[in-house]
Design a protein around this motif. Structure first.
Motif: not given
Length: 459
Positions: A169-171, A207-209, A219-221, A249-251
């Motif tokens: 997930i990326v902006s 909230g978007d993520y 992963a979040l980036m 969230r364990g990410l």
């Protein structure tokens, strides 16, 4: 008439027997001289057939042309230039210049056997990144560190090891093109990861993520937009908030800082450039950045973060393909030691250039201008605004001064070309029909070379 001119062209063997051409074999390889003769005669033949030439030049002129071609063909293609553009981190000119200590360290390991993967104390095989890992963790406060050959390779390795087969997930506002059409979405596709865009170009909220997280999320980036700026009505999620969401969230959370800096550069006039230490302290799991931009070292991709994550990267098959060589590691170690010893701002050329005050730059430009005027060059000192780099903080400028040369009758473009095509190229800028040489990226030991070149090119 063309046929008459063609018959007047000397044969290759005839020109090779000319004493001035034979003398060239003492300076250049015989094969180079022969090839130069053939090239000169072939160019002459082509021009005559095209109808664009008067009678062939005499043999003295042909011999001079042969020497010029031989000299050009024996010059290294990759060679040093004099940078008069004022751009400190010029991508096309190799970005950061190494410090004397870093250059010497690279030369020393290049010329001898070394401890690249040899543990002297244990008498056994070692790990190449061990030479810099301790320095990086000490300076940054991270658990572990790893080095690959550039930051694009770092992103590739991280996503390959952590996100293959899943989503990242990326902006939407951080989907940058790194350079040379190397884009974040395409890197993800290459790694077998799927991109999940959130937010809008100018605004992304936490909230978007959170809403985008699903069973396939790996992963979040976060990507620092070091090569562009979105201004106006904007919002981005701070690293600490994104890190907290990842933990809940364990990410894992990844941050690509791009340029990367170990010092707060705001006092040098560079705004909105986060330090690597800040990202690690915010709780980001793995951070990557370049070694040859704001760090001021050799080309490298530096990865720091939690040991649990970096151990995955070390074990991934791609790591061997993107690891760095002995010279890079030696230069990087020397660069990092300057930070540890708190001499970075004066020892590393990149930081030293950025730190120069306008008054210092004005005085340096005045010295070069005075020398140029003594040589008969029409020059004056003018204020300028310097771009820091192409792919590094390109939207920010610093005040500087340049020497502006008014060209002769041939015009400014001819002067720029003549300076650029010298044996040691001198690269300046053209503005308002004048040739500019910016003091920020010039060394005083280059002034005599510059003045000689201006005198010859304007003659």
């Amino acid at each position: 008439m063309n046929q008459e001119y063609l018959r007047a062209i000397p044969k290759v063997d005839e020109l090779l027997r000319e004493p001035s051409v034979q003398a060239l074999t003492e300076k250049y390889p015989a094969r180079t001289v022969t090839d130069a003769v053939r090239a000169v005669l072939e160019d002459l033949r082509r021009e005559i057939l095209a109808g664009g030439r008067e009678p062939p030049p005499d043999k003295a002129a042909l011999c001079a042309a042969v020497e010029a071609v031989a000299r050009r063909d024996t010059l290294p293609s990759l060679r040093s230039v004099i940078n008069g553009t004022g751009v400190v981190l010029h991508t096309n000119m190799g970005r950061a210049c190494l410090s004397e200590r870093a250059a010497e360290a690279a030369k020393n390991v290049a010329r001898s056997y070394n401890t690249l993967e040899y543990d002297v104390e244990g008498g056994c095989r070692g790990h190449r990144c061990a030479h810099v890992e301790g320095l990086l963790t000490r300076l940054i406060g991270a658990e572990s560190a790893l080095v690959v050959n550039n930051n694009a390779a770092a992103v590739l390795l991280i996503l390959s090891a952590m996100a293959e087969g899943g989503e990242v997930i990326v902006s939407r506002g951080e989907l940058v093109e790194i350079g040379g059409s190397f884009r974040v979405p395409e890197i993800m596709e290459t790694c077998g990861a799927r991109l999940r865009e959130v937010g809008t170009t100018n605004k992304t909220r936490l909230g978007d993520y959170e809403k985008a997280i699903g069973p396939d999320t790996r992963a979040l980036m976060k990507v620092h937009t070091s090569n562009f700026r979105v201004v106006g009505f904007t919002q981005a999620v701070p690293p600490a908030e994104l890190a907290a969401l990842g933990r809940s969230r364990g990410l894992p959370v990844i941050e690509d800082l791009g340029s990367g800096s170990l010092l707060n550069l705001a006092r040098l006039g560079l705004r909105d450039e986060p330090t690597v230490q800040e990202s690690v302290a915010a709780g980001i799991d793995v951070v990557c950045f370049s070694g040859d931009k704001l760090l001021g070292g050799p080309q490298a991709g530096i990865i720091v973060g939690r040991e649990e994550v970096l151990s995955l990267l070390r074990e991934h098959p791609l790591y061997r393909a993107v690891r760095v060589d002995k010279m890079t590691l030696a230069a990087l170690e020397a660069t990092l030691r300057a930070y540890v010893e708190e001499t970075a701002e004066t020892e590393l050329p990149t930081l030293a250039m950025l730190a120069q005050s306008p008054e210092t730059l004005r005085m340096r430009a005045q010295r070069l201008c005075a020398l140029a005027r003594e040589a008969g060059v029409d020059a004056e000192v003018v204020p300028e605004e310097d771009q820091v780099g192409g792919g590094s903080v390109p939207t920010q400028t610093l005040p500087s001064f340049a020497v502006a040369v008014t060209p002769g009758h041939d015009g400014v473009d001819a002067l720029e070309t003549a300076m650029r095509l010298r044996e040691r190229p001198i690269i300046g800028r053209v503005a308002h029909d004048r040739y500019l040489l910016d003091a920020r990226t010039l060394r005083e030991d280059e002034f005599s070379c510059i003045v000689d070149a201006l005198r010859e090119c304007l003659r």
